[in-house]
Scaffold this active site. Structure first.
Site, PDB file in Angstrom:
ATOM      1  N   TYR A   1      -0.648   8.531  -2.341  1.00 41.78           N
ATOM      2  CA  TYR A   1      -0.690   8.268  -3.777  1.00 41.78           C
ATOM      3  C   TYR A   1      -1.903   8.977  -4.403  1.00 41.78           C
ATOM      4  O   TYR A   1      -1.879   9.327  -5.578  1.00 41.78           O
ATOM      5  CB  TYR A   1      -0.860   6.762  -4.036  1.00 41.78           C
ATOM      6  CG  TYR A   1       0.384   5.911  -3.951  1.00 41.78           C
ATOM      7  CD1 TYR A   1       1.596   6.387  -3.455  1.00 41.78           C
ATOM      8  CD2 TYR A   1       0.331   4.585  -4.372  1.00 41.78           C
ATOM      9  CE1 TYR A   1       2.710   5.561  -3.390  1.00 41.78           C
ATOM     10  CE2 TYR A   1       1.446   3.756  -4.312  1.00 41.78           C
ATOM     11  CZ  TYR A   1       2.631   4.236  -3.821  1.00 41.78           C
ATOM     12  OH  TYR A   1       3.729   3.416  -3.766  1.00 41.78           O
ATOM     13  N   GLY A   2      -2.945   9.145  -3.603  1.00 44.59           N
ATOM     14  CA  GLY A   2      -4.250   9.545  -4.140  1.00 44.59           C
ATOM     15  C   GLY A   2      -4.361  10.962  -4.650  1.00 44.59           C
ATOM     16  O   GLY A   2      -5.396  11.356  -5.186  1.00 44.59           O
TER      17      GLY A   2
ATOM     18  N   CYS B   1     -10.937   3.256   0.398  1.00 43.42           N
ATOM     19  CA  CYS B   1      -9.506   3.483   0.608  1.00 43.42           C
ATOM     20  C   CYS B   1      -9.151   2.666   1.839  1.00 43.42           C
ATOM     21  O   CYS B   1      -9.851   2.745   2.862  1.00 43.42           O
ATOM     22  CB  CYS B   1      -9.241   4.966   0.846  1.00 43.42           C
ATOM     23  SG  CYS B   1      -7.579   5.310   1.467  1.00 43.42           S
ATOM     24  N   THR B   2      -8.089   1.865   1.747  1.00 45.05           N
ATOM     25  CA  THR B   2      -7.800   0.942   2.849  1.00 45.05           C
ATOM     26  C   THR B   2      -7.422   1.669   4.145  1.00 45.05           C
ATOM     27  O   THR B   2      -7.576   1.114   5.224  1.00 45.05           O
ATOM     28  CB  THR B   2      -6.702  -0.061   2.446  1.00 45.05           C
ATOM     29  OG1 THR B   2      -5.601   0.654   1.849  1.00 45.05           O
ATOM     30  CG2 THR B   2      -7.230  -1.067   1.448  1.00 45.05           C
ATOM     31  N   HIS B   3      -6.967   2.919   4.028  1.00 45.01           N
ATOM     32  CA  HIS B   3      -6.672   3.690   5.246  1.00 45.01           C
ATOM     33  C   HIS B   3      -7.946   3.979   6.051  1.00 45.01           C
ATOM     34  O   HIS B   3      -7.893   4.098   7.276  1.00 45.01           O
ATOM     35  CB  HIS B   3      -6.052   5.048   4.891  1.00 45.01           C
ATOM     36  CG  HIS B   3      -4.589   5.010   4.563  1.00 45.01           C
ATOM     37  ND1 HIS B   3      -4.110   4.548   3.373  1.00 45.01           N
ATOM     38  CD2 HIS B   3      -3.503   5.412   5.271  1.00 45.01           C
ATOM     39  CE1 HIS B   3      -2.788   4.662   3.355  1.00 45.01           C
ATOM     40  NE2 HIS B   3      -2.393   5.184   4.496  1.00 45.01           N
TER      41      HIS B   3
ATOM     42  N   ASP C   1       0.872  -1.176   0.000  1.00 47.75           N
ATOM     43  CA  ASP C   1       0.000   0.000   0.000  1.00 47.75           C
ATOM     44  C   ASP C   1       0.910   1.228   0.000  1.00 47.75           C
ATOM     45  O   ASP C   1       2.107   1.132   0.260  1.00 47.75           O
ATOM     46  CB  ASP C   1      -0.874  -0.014   1.265  1.00 47.75           C
ATOM     47  CG  ASP C   1      -1.758   1.224   1.365  1.00 47.75           C
ATOM     48  OD1 ASP C   1      -2.432   1.560   0.379  1.00 47.75           O
ATOM     49  OD2 ASP C   1      -1.765   1.878   2.427  1.00 47.75           O
ATOM     50  N   SER C   2       0.296   2.396  -0.229  1.00 49.36           N
ATOM     51  CA  SER C   2       1.056   3.640  -0.177  1.00 49.36           C
ATOM     52  C   SER C   2       1.532   3.935   1.246  1.00 49.36           C
ATOM     53  O   SER C   2       2.320   4.855   1.439  1.00 49.36           O
ATOM     54  CB  SER C   2       0.171   4.786  -0.647  1.00 49.36           C
ATOM     55  OG  SER C   2      -0.923   4.911   0.240  1.00 49.36           O
TER      56      SER C   2
ATOM     57  N   CYS D   1      -4.376  -1.435  -1.966  1.00 47.24           N
ATOM     58  CA  CYS D   1      -4.535   0.012  -2.137  1.00 47.24           C
ATOM     59  C   CYS D   1      -5.446   0.236  -3.331  1.00 47.24           C
ATOM     60  O   CYS D   1      -5.119  -0.203  -4.446  1.00 47.24           O
ATOM     61  CB  CYS D   1      -3.151   0.618  -2.376  1.00 47.24           C
ATOM     62  SG  CYS D   1      -3.165   2.386  -2.708  1.00 47.24           S
ATOM     63  N   ASN D   2      -6.566   0.878  -3.112  1.00 46.18           N
ATOM     64  CA  ASN D   2      -7.506   1.140  -4.202  1.00 46.18           C
ATOM     65  C   ASN D   2      -6.879   2.045  -5.262  1.00 46.18           C
ATOM     66  O   ASN D   2      -7.089   1.879  -6.461  1.00 46.18           O
ATOM     67  CB  ASN D   2      -8.764   1.820  -3.659  1.00 46.18           C
ATOM     68  CG  ASN D   2      -9.533   0.934  -2.699  1.00 46.18           C
ATOM     69  OD1 ASN D   2     -10.484   0.275  -3.088  1.00 46.18           O
ATOM     70  ND2 ASN D   2      -9.119   0.898  -1.444  1.00 46.18           N
ATOM     71  N   THR D   3      -6.104   3.032  -4.783  1.00 47.14           N
ATOM     72  CA  THR D   3      -5.506   4.021  -5.683  1.00 47.14           C
ATOM     73  C   THR D   3      -4.459   3.361  -6.590  1.00 47.14           C
ATOM     74  O   THR D   3      -4.428   3.610  -7.799  1.00 47.14           O
ATOM     75  CB  THR D   3      -4.857   5.142  -4.852  1.00 47.14           C
ATOM     76  OG1 THR D   3      -5.825   5.612  -3.916  1.00 47.14           O
ATOM     77  CG2 THR D   3      -4.383   6.277  -5.714  1.00 47.14           C
TER      78      THR D   3
HETATM   79  N1  DGL Z   1      -4.737   3.132   1.038  1.00 52.56           N
HETATM   80  C1  DGL Z   1      -4.755   3.827  -0.225  1.00 52.56           C
HETATM   81  C2  DGL Z   1      -6.024   3.482  -0.981  1.00 52.56           C
HETATM   82  O1  DGL Z   1      -6.656   2.467  -0.704  1.00 52.56           O
HETATM   83  C3  DGL Z   1      -4.473   5.295   0.003  1.00 52.56           C
HETATM   84  C4  DGL Z   1      -3.903   5.952  -1.193  1.00 52.56           C
HETATM   85  C5  DGL Z   1      -3.122   7.227  -0.909  1.00 52.56           C
HETATM   86  O2  DGL Z   1      -1.980   7.134  -0.501  1.00 52.56           O
HETATM   87  O3  DGL Z   1      -3.663   8.311  -1.170  1.00 52.56           O
HETATM   88  O4  DGL Z   1      -6.421   4.158  -1.896  1.00 52.56           O
END
Ligand code: DGL
Length: 271
Positions: free
Chosen positions: A45-46, A185-187, A13-14, A76-78
């Site tokens: 990343y987003g 978003c996984t966060h 993930d990011s 990570c969805n992004t």
């Molecule tokens: N956990 C990432 C997601 O699911 C966050 C991406 C980010 O860093 O903006 O999109």
């Protein structure tokens, strides 16, 4: 190429968000080994150009391949939105991506409109909009691009700073019309309690982690890659590009919190 069943699963993930995915993977596949790579140095990343997200993600993918993994979960969805196709082109192992659980949300939602909380890259991305527009009828959703929320979660994990952010983000939302929230978003999975507190209502929430774990399990079974290991602990290696001890500590705290929430009774051995 015949892959070795004893190799680890690479998860990335990011930053710390994919730790929420890792908890579901461990819960469903405790006999696997995991190498988790959080790219906190480059988070978020987003808010970046999707081409840059693709490059950053591929760099992490290469590092995981060098460490020796039999599969990669893009937690990570992004990154999935920007780099899934490139991963499939570049890496010859099973790749599992993750997308906002919009289809599932439509099936489950009975009470009102669906609100999707995700990063701008995910919500504007072709993958998400293709999926949304493939549904019949196309659901009338509220897209909430949460600019800046990932950074707060990377810094604090949750708490009052997150609540202050959410108060502003939700100020134009009519809580009574929302039936279900998709955590895209996984966060954001770590901040369910803060979301409920700020909305002042126990709204149902859904995320893709459980379905990602089920997909990984199916693929490992199908490819005969399930780890035969029967030890009574799960090996986990945590890596973070920021090189700050604080990020590894936060990752452990969040992982243990999520595993407790799942009432998981196993043990982790950090290697
Ligand atoms: N956990 C990432 C997601 O699911 C966050 C991406 C980010 O860093 O903006 O999109």
């Amino acid at each position: 190429m015949k892959l070795d069943k004893n190799l680890a699963i690479g998860v990335f993930d990011s930053g710390v968000g994919g730790i929420s995915t890792l908890s579901q993977l461990i819960y469903n596949l405790p006999n696997e080994k995991y190498i988790y790579y959080g790219d906190s140095k480059n988070a978020p990343y987003g808010l970046k150009d999707p081409k840059i997200v693709e490059k950053l993600s591929l760099d992490v993918g290469k590092k995981l391949i060098e460490k020796g993994v039999k599969s990669i979960v893009i937690a990570c969805n992004t990154a999935t939105s920007s780099a899934m196709d490139a991963f499939k082109r570049n890496f010859d192992i099973p790749i599992i991506g993750m997308e906002p659980a919009i289809k599932k949300a439509v099936e489950l939602n009975k009470k009102g409109r669906i609100m999707v909380m995700a990063t701008p890259v995910t919500l504007e991305g072709e993958r998400f909009n293709r999926e949304l527009n493939s549904l019949n009828p196309v659901p009338d959703i509220i897209k909430l691009p949460c600019r800046g929320l990932v950074e707060i979660i990377e810094e604090y994990g949750g708490g009052i700073e997150v609540e202050n952010y959410l108060k502003k983000a939700f100020k134009d939302i009519n809580v009574d019309e929302i039936g279900l929230i998709v955590l895209g978003c996984t966060h954001f999975i770590f901040i369910r309690d803060e979301i409920r507190r700020v909305l002042g209502k126990d709204i149902d929430m859904i995320d893709a982690n459980k379905y990602t774990a089920m997909e990984l399990k199916e693929i490992l079974i199908e490819k005969d890659l399930i780890n035969p290991n029967t030890s009574d602990f799960t090996e986990v290696k945590l890596i973070n590009s920021s090189n700050e001890d604080k990020m590894i500590k936060l990752s452990k705290t969040l992982l243990e919190k999520e595993l407790n929430r799942l009432e998981w009774e196993g043990n982790i051995k950090y290697i």
